[in-house]
Write an enzyme that holds these catalytic residues in place. Structure first.
Site, PDB file in Angstrom:
ATOM      1  N   LYS A 133      42.278  44.773  34.981  1.00 15.33           N
ATOM      2  CA  LYS A 133      43.268  44.752  35.864  1.00 15.33           C
ATOM      3  C   LYS A 133      44.626  44.620  35.410  1.00 15.33           C
ATOM      4  O   LYS A 133      45.598  45.062  36.158  1.00 15.33           O
ATOM      5  CB  LYS A 133      43.100  43.579  36.712  1.00 15.33           C
ATOM      6  CG  LYS A 133      41.732  43.656  37.847  1.00 15.33           C
ATOM      7  CD  LYS A 133      42.035  42.726  38.950  1.00 15.33           C
ATOM      8  CE  LYS A 133      41.338  41.506  38.877  1.00 15.33           C
ATOM      9  NZ  LYS A 133      40.066  41.044  38.101  1.00 15.33           N
TER      10      LYS A 133
HETATM   11  N1  GLU Z   1      37.368  35.664  37.036  1.00 13.54           N
HETATM   12  C1  GLU Z   1      36.614  36.546  36.152  1.00 13.54           C
HETATM   13  C2  GLU Z   1      37.210  37.663  36.042  1.00 13.54           C
HETATM   14  O1  GLU Z   1      37.874  38.259  36.990  1.00 13.54           O
HETATM   15  C3  GLU Z   1      35.009  36.504  36.388  1.00 13.54           C
HETATM   16  C4  GLU Z   1      34.312  35.176  36.346  1.00 13.54           C
HETATM   17  C5  GLU Z   1      33.016  35.350  36.374  1.00 13.54           C
HETATM   18  O2  GLU Z   1      32.318  35.926  37.247  1.00 13.54           O
HETATM   19  O3  GLU Z   1      32.185  34.282  36.146  1.00 13.54           O
HETATM   20  O4  GLU Z   1      36.707  38.597  35.113  1.00 13.54           O
END
Ligand code: GLU
Length: 305
Positions: free
Chosen positions: A240
């Site tokens: 992102k």
């Molecule tokens: N917040 C993480 C990300 O956007 C994903 C965390 C998870 O799924 O445990 O990559």
């Protein structure tokens, strides 16, 4: 108090660092399809614990995109930034039992001292032996032991990792004061009663650390499935932060169909033209056994095992 959970409660946990890109759309589609195909619940959690990376508009953009792609959280999305007291309580519980310790070593020092591990140098435990003075700014690390952590991934099969050999005592609160991802995610998955985690294979080798924390904190371990990443033409996984390949919520069927095919699923029939029809069809046809295994180096078993 124990939370009573349904048979299946899944989640999608984006970090609001940019708009939803095709790689995170794939993760959202997989977690949503897996939950709905098992008549489960599906929750969205905004992982903004690291406020230094959170981008002001990203949360709204992600939630609007999910909506446009026909994926709706069963309860209002929670934000990690509002849950810091829960993370503090978990850290306190580990510290009180001497399972975590303060560490003031900076990156450069760790690079000098540590032998190479799976995700950078392995911390040699310097501050565990000689704690920093109380007034020195410090991170917190949790202690690992030599018992291999094993779990059965629903896509990748049996996974095992020796945390001492490959990771070392790892950070659960950072030097800048933010709770580390590993601790926040474990506290949230438990507090929200998550039974199934479906996420990108870049997090595969985080799972043994998370299981270690679950065991130390007396939490349940969810079922895990790690799905193949999406790589850009430069060979790097989409992120992102690069603003790479935002998924176009204006043409939701294109994104859904592409994500579905990336996940190895059978092509939806041509007469499926809108998002609601797609999901009605998709929840009946989702088959996790068709999901291809990650082909990147993340999936290679380490030499030491
Ligand atoms: N917040 C993480 C990300 O956007 C994903 C965390 C998870 O799924 O445990 O990559």
């Amino acid at each position: 108090m124990r939370i009573v959970t349904p048979c299946y409660r899944g989640r999608f946990a984006p970090s609001p660092t940019g708009p939803l890109h095709f790689g995170s759309l794939v993760a959202a589609v997989a977690s949503h399809a897996d939950a709905r195909s098992q008549h489960g619940e599906w929750l969205v959690r905004i992982e903004d614990v690291d406020q230094s990376r959170a981008r002001p508009d990203a949360e709204r953009q992600i939630l609007e995109a999910l909506h446009a792609f026909g994926m709706h959280s069963d309860s209002p999305p929670v934000r990690q930034s509002g849950r810091v007291t829960l993370y503090d309580a978990a850290l306190h519980s580990l510290a009180q039992r001497e399972l975590a310790y303060r560490c003031s070593c900076g990156r450069r020092r760790i690079a000098e001292l540590g032998r190479p591990g799976r995700e950078g140098p392995i911390y040699p435990g310097t501050c565990r032996v000689t704690p920093p003075a109380p007034y020195i700014n410090s991170a917190w690390r949790v202690i690992v032991d030599g018992e291999p952590i094993a779990f059965e991934d629903r896509v990748l099969g049996p996974i095992v990792q020796d945390l001492i050999a490959e990771i070392g005592d790892f950070v659960i609160r950072r030097l800048d004061g933010y709770t580390a991802y590993q601790l926040a995610v474990v506290v949230d998955d438990e507090a929200q009663g998550i039974t199934h985690v479906v996420r990108g294979a870049d997090l595969l080798w985080s799972t043994p650390r998370q299981i270690r924390l679950q065991r130390l904190l007396g939490y349940r371990t969810p079922n895990y499935a790690h799905i193949p990443l999406v790589y850009g033409t430069d060979g790097h996984k989409l992120s992102k932060r690069d603003n790479a390949h935002p998924a176009d919520p204006g043409q939701p069927m294109n994104g859904l169909r592409a994500a579905w095919l990336h996940l190895g699923q059978t092509d939806p029939p041509a007469e499926i033209r809108d998002v609601d029809a797609f999901w009605r069809w998709a929840t009946r046809h989702w088959d996790i056994h068709r999901v291809p295994r990650e082909q990147g180096p993340l999936n290679e078993p380490p030499d030491s095992l």
